[in-house]
Design a protein around this motif. Sequence first.
Motif, PDB file in Angstrom:
ATOM      1  N   THR A  39     -27.456   7.341  52.310  1.00  0.00           N
ATOM      2  CA  THR A  39     -28.672   7.839  53.068  1.00  0.00           C
ATOM      3  C   THR A  39     -29.234   9.609  53.130  1.00  0.00           C
ATOM      4  O   THR A  39     -30.394   9.733  53.633  1.00  0.00           O
ATOM      5  CB  THR A  39     -28.942   6.819  54.831  1.00  0.00           C
ATOM      6  OG1 THR A  39     -28.092   7.545  55.347  1.00  0.00           O
ATOM      7  CG2 THR A  39     -28.751   5.487  54.179  1.00  0.00           C
ATOM      8  N   GLY A  40     -27.948   9.877  53.408  1.00  0.00           N
ATOM      9  CA  GLY A  40     -28.313  11.516  53.751  1.00  0.00           C
ATOM     10  C   GLY A  40     -28.281  12.468  55.015  1.00  0.00           C
ATOM     11  O   GLY A  40     -29.428  12.880  55.193  1.00  0.00           O
ATOM     12  N   GLU A  41     -28.313  10.822  55.819  1.00  0.00           N
ATOM     13  CA  GLU A  41     -28.618  10.740  57.242  1.00  0.00           C
ATOM     14  C   GLU A  41     -27.735  11.696  58.098  1.00  0.00           C
ATOM     15  O   GLU A  41     -26.402  11.445  57.916  1.00  0.00           O
ATOM     16  CB  GLU A  41     -29.123   9.515  57.465  1.00  0.00           C
ATOM     17  CG  GLU A  41     -28.626   9.390  60.008  1.00  0.00           C
ATOM     18  CD  GLU A  41     -29.108   8.104  60.135  1.00  0.00           C
ATOM     19  OE1 GLU A  41     -28.741   8.004  60.786  1.00  0.00           O
ATOM     20  OE2 GLU A  41     -28.847   7.061  58.930  1.00  0.00           O
ATOM     21  N   ALA A  42     -27.876  12.431  59.028  1.00  0.00           N
ATOM     22  CA  ALA A  42     -27.019  13.453  59.378  1.00  0.00           C
ATOM     23  C   ALA A  42     -26.413  12.612  60.868  1.00  0.00           C
ATOM     24  O   ALA A  42     -27.164  12.671  61.450  1.00  0.00           O
ATOM     25  CB  ALA A  42     -27.064  14.839  59.445  1.00  0.00           C
ATOM     26  N   ARG A  43     -24.996  13.212  60.846  1.00  0.00           N
ATOM     27  CA  ARG A  43     -24.471  13.241  62.332  1.00  0.00           C
ATOM     28  C   ARG A  43     -23.663  13.739  62.640  1.00  0.00           C
ATOM     29  O   ARG A  43     -22.445  14.384  62.006  1.00  0.00           O
ATOM     30  CB  ARG A  43     -23.765  11.279  62.302  1.00  0.00           C
ATOM     31  CG  ARG A  43     -24.395  10.141  62.079  1.00  0.00           C
ATOM     32  CD  ARG A  43     -25.244   9.493  62.985  1.00  0.00           C
ATOM     33  NE  ARG A  43     -25.962   8.751  63.114  1.00  0.00           N
ATOM     34  CZ  ARG A  43     -27.131   8.010  63.189  1.00  0.00           C
ATOM     35  NH1 ARG A  43     -27.952   9.302  64.572  1.00  0.00           N
ATOM     36  NH2 ARG A  43     -27.561   7.034  63.206  1.00  0.00           N
ATOM     37  N   PRO A  44     -23.769  14.341  64.561  1.00  0.00           N
ATOM     38  CA  PRO A  44     -22.520  15.133  64.513  1.00  0.00           C
ATOM     39  C   PRO A  44     -21.227  14.723  65.069  1.00  0.00           C
ATOM     40  O   PRO A  44     -21.697  13.295  65.087  1.00  0.00           O
ATOM     41  CB  PRO A  44     -23.502  15.070  65.970  1.00  0.00           C
ATOM     42  CG  PRO A  44     -24.665  14.003  66.568  1.00  0.00           C
ATOM     43  CD  PRO A  44     -24.472  13.584  65.425  1.00  0.00           C
ATOM     44  N   ARG A  45     -20.543  15.733  64.858  1.00  0.00           N
ATOM     45  CA  ARG A  45     -19.122  15.299  65.038  1.00  0.00           C
ATOM     46  C   ARG A  45     -19.002  15.046  66.042  1.00  0.00           C
ATOM     47  O   ARG A  45     -19.650  15.508  67.552  1.00  0.00           O
ATOM     48  CB  ARG A  45     -18.578  16.428  64.987  1.00  0.00           C
ATOM     49  CG  ARG A  45     -17.994  16.764  63.088  1.00  0.00           C
ATOM     50  CD  ARG A  45     -17.080  17.437  62.953  1.00  0.00           C
ATOM     51  NE  ARG A  45     -17.300  17.694  61.336  1.00  0.00           N
ATOM     52  CZ  ARG A  45     -16.921  17.472  60.479  1.00  0.00           C
ATOM     53  NH1 ARG A  45     -16.397  15.755  60.298  1.00  0.00           N
ATOM     54  NH2 ARG A  45     -17.427  16.966  59.134  1.00  0.00           N
TER      55      ARG A  45
END
Length: 167
Positions: free
Chosen positions: A9-15
Amino acid sequence: MTGTRSANTGEARPRAAFAAALAELDGRCNATAARRATRYLTASYDKALAPVDLRTTQFNILHRLALAGKTTITALAQVSAMDRTTLATNLKPLERDGLLAIRASDADRRARVVEITEAGLARLEKAVPLWRSAQDRFEDAFGEADAAELRAALRAVLVTGFDPWAE
């Protein structure tokens, strides 16, 4: 690296560590809590004032001018806790609608003076009962004593010396 990206999706998530910091910020940020509550209350008051074609900010400006009489834009900005640019933007539609007048100061031609007009007073007079109704509904829901404490706490913020417009 602060985040990860899903390949699909290209969706970014924080670590995880950064996500935890963001979660703490969400619960502790005074500005966020104040802004959320302000938007919530403002929407209620805006709805109440809609029949007289005023928004909460406009109502507050007219209220301040009715109390102060003729005043400079700088003084009005200070008493309204607004920067001059934001205030000037909010004054334009009120001036356009004939609810206030802006002119150069007699004492200092560089300073701008603003004052409420008869039309502004008339609009404000129609608006006050609508404001009072919104105020009463809020105090009924939140509690009169709690509302008074909230206002006192918010006024106390303005005298902390935490000056956002300091140079």
